[in-house]
Design an enzyme around this catalytic site. Structure first.
Site, PDB file in Angstrom:
ATOM      1  N   GLY A  95      41.453 -30.698  37.390  1.00  0.00           N
ATOM      2  CA  GLY A  95      40.942 -30.179  38.667  1.00  0.00           C
ATOM      3  C   GLY A  95      41.503 -30.976  39.835  1.00  0.00           C
ATOM      4  O   GLY A  95      41.581 -32.207  39.770  1.00  0.00           O
ATOM      5  N   ILE A 100      36.401 -26.310  42.776  1.00  0.00           N
ATOM      6  CA  ILE A 100      35.341 -25.301  42.890  1.00  0.00           C
ATOM      7  C   ILE A 100      34.196 -25.931  43.692  1.00  0.00           C
ATOM      8  O   ILE A 100      33.817 -27.079  43.436  1.00  0.00           O
ATOM      9  CB  ILE A 100      34.839 -24.845  41.492  1.00  0.00           C
ATOM     10  CG1 ILE A 100      36.011 -24.350  40.637  1.00  0.00           C
ATOM     11  CG2 ILE A 100      33.759 -23.787  41.612  1.00  0.00           C
ATOM     12  CD1 ILE A 100      36.689 -23.077  41.126  1.00  0.00           C
ATOM     13  N   ARG A 106      28.842 -35.943  39.090  1.00  0.00           N
ATOM     14  CA  ARG A 106      28.017 -36.951  39.775  1.00  0.00           C
ATOM     15  C   ARG A 106      26.979 -36.316  40.702  1.00  0.00           C
ATOM     16  O   ARG A 106      26.018 -36.976  41.088  1.00  0.00           O
ATOM     17  CB  ARG A 106      28.896 -37.907  40.577  1.00  0.00           C
ATOM     18  CG  ARG A 106      29.706 -38.853  39.709  1.00  0.00           C
ATOM     19  CD  ARG A 106      30.314 -39.961  40.551  1.00  0.00           C
ATOM     20  NE  ARG A 106      30.628 -41.125  39.756  1.00  0.00           N
ATOM     21  CZ  ARG A 106      31.736 -41.277  39.043  1.00  0.00           C
ATOM     22  NH1 ARG A 106      32.653 -40.330  39.053  1.00  0.00           N
ATOM     23  NH2 ARG A 106      31.942 -42.369  38.329  1.00  0.00           N
ATOM     24  N   LEU A 160      29.123 -30.799  32.256  1.00  0.00           N
ATOM     25  CA  LEU A 160      30.029 -29.732  32.697  1.00  0.00           C
ATOM     26  C   LEU A 160      29.388 -28.865  33.777  1.00  0.00           C
ATOM     27  O   LEU A 160      28.185 -28.621  33.780  1.00  0.00           O
ATOM     28  CB  LEU A 160      30.425 -28.864  31.502  1.00  0.00           C
ATOM     29  CG  LEU A 160      31.102 -29.613  30.350  1.00  0.00           C
ATOM     30  CD1 LEU A 160      31.510 -28.632  29.259  1.00  0.00           C
ATOM     31  CD2 LEU A 160      32.321 -30.408  30.832  1.00  0.00           C
ATOM     32  N   HIS A 218      34.612 -27.300  35.688  1.00  0.00           N
ATOM     33  CA  HIS A 218      35.173 -27.462  34.338  1.00  0.00           C
ATOM     34  C   HIS A 218      35.389 -26.092  33.678  1.00  0.00           C
ATOM     35  O   HIS A 218      36.401 -25.856  33.034  1.00  0.00           O
ATOM     36  CB  HIS A 218      34.217 -28.259  33.440  1.00  0.00           C
ATOM     37  CG  HIS A 218      33.985 -29.672  33.877  1.00  0.00           C
ATOM     38  ND1 HIS A 218      32.772 -30.125  34.339  1.00  0.00           N
ATOM     39  CD2 HIS A 218      34.820 -30.741  33.903  1.00  0.00           C
ATOM     40  CE1 HIS A 218      32.855 -31.415  34.624  1.00  0.00           C
ATOM     41  NE2 HIS A 218      34.085 -31.816  34.385  1.00  0.00           N
TER      42      HIS A 218
END
Ligand code: PAF
Length: 283
Positions: free
Chosen positions: A147, A176, A187, A32, A36
Site C-alpha cells: 500500500g 484507502i 493503528r 486487517l 489490506h
C-alpha cells in the site's frame, strides 16, 4: 482457504502449485482493514493464487511498547480473508522465520533508508527488508502488493526487489481512506473516537499545503500554514511534514518540471503515531 504456520508446509503447498499458477503475495502484520483487502482483491484479479502473510515482525519495531501494543486480531483477520477469497494465509511464529536469533540483517540502500521513517525509527527498515526478504523466499511469489500509505517502505522494498528478486513484480496500490479522509491503518484501532475525528487533520493539512504549493506559495510557508491551521492542538506532535521528490525522497524546496512530488507526514495523535502522504498532482 489454506492456513499454514510453518515454512515447510507452506513451501510444500506452493511447490505443488507454482508450475500451474501465478502467485500474488500480500504481506501484512494483520489487524486487517479495507486497505489490506484492496491489495488482496488486486492480487486475486491478476493471479490464480493469492497468498497473504500475517506476521507482526518484531525486528522492525524500534520501540518495545509499540510492538506490545500493536493490534492483533487473528481470528477476525482469517474471517475477512476467507470472505475476500484469499487462497492461502501464512501465519508463522517468529522462530519459523528467524530461528533462535530474532535479529534484523543490516542493509545499506543509502539515504532512502536513513531519512524520515529511517531517522525517526532507527533500524526500522533493516527489520522490514529482513522480514520481506524471508517472506519472499518462503512464498516465491510472481508479484507482491504493497500500500502506498507506507510510501518510503514501498521505495525500500522496490530497492530490495531490484537487487535480489529481479523477476518479482511490485504493485504499489493507492491508499484507502475513511470517508472523512483518514488513511486506513491498523493503528487507527488504538485511537479514541475523538482522536479519530481529530486525526483527519493530517489529510486536511496535506491537502491545504498541496493547494497552496500549487498556488505558488513558498513551500515551507505553505506547509507551516497548513500545520498551524489543522494540526495546532496539543494532542498532535509532528515529526515531519515535508514536500519530497518521490524519485529519491529528498526534501523539495522548489517544484521542477517533469518531477514527481508528494507531501509526507508523520504525526503523533495522542499515543498513536500516524503516517500519511499525498501525491502532488498537477492540475
Ligand atoms: O507494512 C507492513 O505491514 C509491514 O511493514 C510488512 C511489509 C508486512 C513487513 O512486516
Amino acid at each position: 482457504m489454506f492456513v499454514f504456520t510453518t515454512v515447510n508446509d507452506l513451501q510444500h503447498f506452493i511447490s505443488s502449485h507454482a508450475s500451474k499458477h501465478r502467485i500474488g503475495f500480500v504481506p501484512t502484520m494483520g489487524a486487517l482493514h479495507a486497505g489490506h483487502l484492496s491489495l488482496i482483491n488486486a492480487s486475486k484479479h491478476n493471479h490464480e493464487l493469492t497468498v497473504c502473510s500475517i506476521f507482526v515482525n518484531p525486528t522492525q519495531f524500534n520501540n518495545p511498547s509499540d510492538l506490545e501494543k500493536y493490534p492483533r486480531t487473528l481470528s477476525q483477520d482469517l474471517k475477512l480473508l476467507a470472505e475476500t477469497g484469499c487462497d492461502v494465509v501464512f501465519t508463522p511464529e517468529p522462530e519459523q522465520l528467524y530461528g533462535s536469533d530474532i535479529q534484523a540483517q543490516i542493509y545499506d540502500y543509502g539515504e532512502i533508508m536513513n531519512s524520515f521513517e529511517g531517522a525517526f525509527r532507527p533500524g526500522h527498515f533493516n527489520g522490514v527488508i529482513t522480514v520481506v526478504k524471508k517472506l519472499f523466499e518462503a512464498v516465491k511469489p510472481d508479484a507482491a502488493y504493497f500500500g502506498s500509505k507506507d510510501l518510503q517502505q514501498c521505495m525500500v522494498v522496490s530497492q530490495l526487489i531490484k537487487r535480489e528478486f529481479p523477476n518479482l513484480k511490485l504493485h504499489i496500490m493507492p491508499t484507502i481512506r475513511e470517508e472523512n479522509g483518514l488513511a486506513m491503518s491498523s493503528r487507527n484501532t488504538r485511537l479514541s473516537d475523538t482522536e479519530k475525528i481529530l486525526a483527519t487533520g493530517l489529510y486536511k493539512a496535506m491537502n491545504n499545503a498541496a493547494e497552496n504549493i500549487k498556488n505558488e506559495v513558498d513551500i515551507n510557508a505553505a506547509i507551516n500554514a497548513a500545520a498551524y491551521k489543522y494540526l495546532n492542538n496539543p494532542l498532535f506532535k509532528i515529526e515531519y511534514f515535508n514536500l519530497i521528490n518521490t524519485e529519491n525522497f529528498n526534501v523539495a524546496n522548489a517544484i521542477q518540471p517533469n518531477c514527481n512530488y508528494a507531501i509526507i507526514i508523520a504525526c503523533w495523535c495522542g499515543e498513536v503515531r500516524l503516517i500519511d502522504n499525498l501525491p502532488l498532482v498537477e492540475t
